[in-house]
Write a protein that holds these residues in place. Structure first.
Motif, PDB file in Angstrom:
ATOM      1  N   PHE A  27       0.855  -1.182   0.000  1.00  0.00           N
ATOM      2  CA  PHE A  27       0.000   0.000   0.000  1.00  0.00           C
ATOM      3  C   PHE A  27       0.892   1.233   0.000  1.00  0.00           C
ATOM      4  N   SER A  28       0.600   2.193  -0.863  1.00  0.00           N
ATOM      5  CA  SER A  28       1.349   3.446  -0.903  1.00  0.00           C
ATOM      6  C   SER A  28       0.465   4.570  -0.386  1.00  0.00           C
ATOM      7  N   THR A  29       0.995   5.339   0.548  1.00  0.00           N
ATOM      8  CA  THR A  29       0.270   6.447   1.156  1.00  0.00           C
ATOM      9  C   THR A  29       1.205   7.639   1.253  1.00  0.00           C
ATOM     10  N   VAL A  30       0.678   8.831   0.987  1.00  0.00           N
ATOM     11  CA  VAL A  30       1.471  10.048   1.113  1.00  0.00           C
ATOM     12  C   VAL A  30       0.827  10.914   2.190  1.00  0.00           C
ATOM     13  N   TYR A  31       1.644  11.307   3.162  1.00  0.00           N
ATOM     14  CA  TYR A  31       1.187  12.160   4.263  1.00  0.00           C
ATOM     15  C   TYR A  31       1.791  13.552   4.123  1.00  0.00           C
ATOM     16  N   THR A  32       1.064  14.553   4.602  1.00  0.00           N
ATOM     17  CA  THR A  32       1.572  15.911   4.686  1.00  0.00           C
ATOM     18  C   THR A  32       2.116  16.109   6.094  1.00  0.00           C
ATOM     19  N   VAL A  33       3.359  16.583   6.174  1.00  0.00           N
ATOM     20  CA  VAL A  33       4.033  16.765   7.461  1.00  0.00           C
ATOM     21  C   VAL A  33       4.619  18.171   7.503  1.00  0.00           C
ATOM     22  N   THR A  34       4.370  18.889   8.591  1.00  0.00           N
ATOM     23  CA  THR A  34       4.925  20.231   8.750  1.00  0.00           C
ATOM     24  C   THR A  34       6.070  20.218   9.755  1.00  0.00           C
ATOM     25  N   GLY A  35       6.930  21.227   9.651  1.00  0.00           N
ATOM     26  CA  GLY A  35       8.024  21.392  10.593  1.00  0.00           C
ATOM     27  C   GLY A  35       9.363  20.878  10.091  1.00  0.00           C
ATOM     28  N   MET A  36       9.392  20.243   8.931  1.00  0.00           N
ATOM     29  CA  MET A  36      10.647  19.727   8.378  1.00  0.00           C
ATOM     30  C   MET A  36      11.323  20.829   7.563  1.00  0.00           C
ATOM     31  N   THR A  37      12.627  21.052   7.831  1.00  0.00           N
ATOM     32  CA  THR A  37      13.325  22.120   7.126  1.00  0.00           C
ATOM     33  C   THR A  37      14.689  21.723   6.589  1.00  0.00           C
ATOM     34  N   CYS A  38      15.202  20.545   6.959  1.00  0.00           N
ATOM     35  CA  CYS A  38      16.584  20.225   6.580  1.00  0.00           C
ATOM     36  C   CYS A  38      16.781  18.714   6.453  1.00  0.00           C
ATOM     37  N   ASP A  39      17.999  18.316   6.111  1.00  0.00           N
ATOM     38  CA  ASP A  39      18.309  16.894   5.962  1.00  0.00           C
ATOM     39  C   ASP A  39      18.206  16.134   7.281  1.00  0.00           C
ATOM     40  N   HIS A  40      18.488  16.784   8.392  1.00  0.00           N
ATOM     41  CA  HIS A  40      18.329  16.091   9.677  1.00  0.00           C
ATOM     42  C   HIS A  40      16.858  15.805   9.942  1.00  0.00           C
ATOM     43  N   CYS A  41      15.997  16.755   9.613  1.00  0.00           N
ATOM     44  CA  CYS A  41      14.555  16.547   9.741  1.00  0.00           C
ATOM     45  C   CYS A  41      14.145  15.345   8.888  1.00  0.00           C
ATOM     46  N   PRO A  75      -2.197   1.225   6.087  1.00  0.00           N
ATOM     47  CA  PRO A  75      -1.558   1.933   7.196  1.00  0.00           C
ATOM     48  C   PRO A  75      -2.563   2.463   8.214  1.00  0.00           C
ATOM     49  N   ASP A  76      -2.143   2.480   9.469  1.00  0.00           N
ATOM     50  CA  ASP A  76      -2.945   3.038  10.561  1.00  0.00           C
ATOM     51  C   ASP A  76      -2.525   4.496  10.729  1.00  0.00           C
ATOM     52  N   ASP A  77      -3.360   5.409  10.274  1.00  0.00           N
ATOM     53  CA  ASP A  77      -3.016   6.827  10.303  1.00  0.00           C
ATOM     54  C   ASP A  77      -2.694   7.316  11.720  1.00  0.00           C
ATOM     55  N   ALA A  78      -3.388   6.800  12.726  1.00  0.00           N
ATOM     56  CA  ALA A  78      -3.145   7.222  14.110  1.00  0.00           C
ATOM     57  C   ALA A  78      -1.727   6.861  14.550  1.00  0.00           C
ATOM     58  N   THR A  79      -1.238   5.702  14.139  1.00  0.00           N
ATOM     59  CA  THR A  79       0.124   5.293  14.483  1.00  0.00           C
ATOM     60  C   THR A  79       1.133   6.216  13.817  1.00  0.00           C
ATOM     61  N   PHE A  80       0.929   6.513  12.540  1.00  0.00           N
ATOM     62  CA  PHE A  80       1.840   7.408  11.826  1.00  0.00           C
ATOM     63  C   PHE A  80       1.822   8.802  12.450  1.00  0.00           C
ATOM     64  N   THR A  81       0.651   9.290  12.806  1.00  0.00           N
ATOM     65  CA  THR A  81       0.531  10.605  13.436  1.00  0.00           C
ATOM     66  C   THR A  81       1.313  10.647  14.742  1.00  0.00           C
ATOM     67  N   TYR A  89       7.556  16.637  14.772  1.00  0.00           N
ATOM     68  CA  TYR A  89       6.945  17.230  13.580  1.00  0.00           C
ATOM     69  C   TYR A  89       5.438  17.019  13.670  1.00  0.00           C
ATOM     70  N   GLU A  90       4.685  17.525  12.700  1.00  0.00           N
ATOM     71  CA  GLU A  90       3.227  17.382  12.755  1.00  0.00           C
ATOM     72  C   GLU A  90       2.698  16.783  11.457  1.00  0.00           C
ATOM     73  N   LEU A  91       2.077  15.615  11.580  1.00  0.00           N
ATOM     74  CA  LEU A  91       1.389  15.016  10.452  1.00  0.00           C
ATOM     75  C   LEU A  91       0.015  15.662  10.395  1.00  0.00           C
ATOM     76  N   THR A  92      -0.273  16.338   9.283  1.00  0.00           N
ATOM     77  CA  THR A  92      -1.535  17.077   9.177  1.00  0.00           C
ATOM     78  C   THR A  92      -2.596  16.318   8.396  1.00  0.00           C
ATOM     79  N   GLY A  93      -2.254  15.168   7.838  1.00  0.00           N
ATOM     80  CA  GLY A  93      -3.230  14.356   7.122  1.00  0.00           C
ATOM     81  C   GLY A  93      -2.619  13.704   5.894  1.00  0.00           C
ATOM     82  N   ARG A  94      -3.472  13.020   5.169  1.00  0.00           N
ATOM     83  CA  ARG A  94      -3.023  12.416   3.907  1.00  0.00           C
ATOM     84  C   ARG A  94      -3.007  13.490   2.835  1.00  0.00           C
TER      85      ARG A  94
END
Length: 96
Positions: A27-41, A75-81, A89-94
């Motif tokens: 299964f392929s899923t794409v999530y939107t995540v905020t707060g990432m700014t660099c390679d370490h993120c 995928p279990d979205d709650a686990t990924f969140t 960081y913040e997972l804001t949804g698919r």
């Protein structure tokens, strides 16, 4: 924002991301995540998400704020969140 990031959005650690190999029946899923700014993120998110049972591969796109995940089961979205939030960081949804 992670504490490794400098004000200009660069990484102060120089860390990189690794990925695993995906299987044919997955299964392929794409999530939107905020707060990432660099390679370490990128590395932190990839490591956190890659540690979830059933994750076959992780691709992190910092600029787009997206995390593409391939899993062996739906995928279990709650686990990924939770895992992404725990990494700082913040997972804001698919992604649409």
């Amino acid at each position: 924002m992670s504490d490794c990031c400098t004000p200009d959005g660069s990484c102060s650690t120089g860390a990189t991301q690794g990925t695993a190999t995906a299987a044919a029946d997955s299964f392929s899923t794409v999530y939107t995540v905020t707060g990432m700014t660099c390679d370490h993120c990128k590395s932190s998110v990839a490591k956190a998400v890659g540690g979830i049972d059933g994750v076959l591969s992780v691709e992190v796109d910092v600029k787009a704020g997206r995390v593409a995940v391939t899993t062996s089961a739906e995928p279990d979205d709650a686990t990924f969140t939770k895992v992404i939030d725990d990494a700082g960081y913040e997972l804001t949804g698919r992604a649409a």
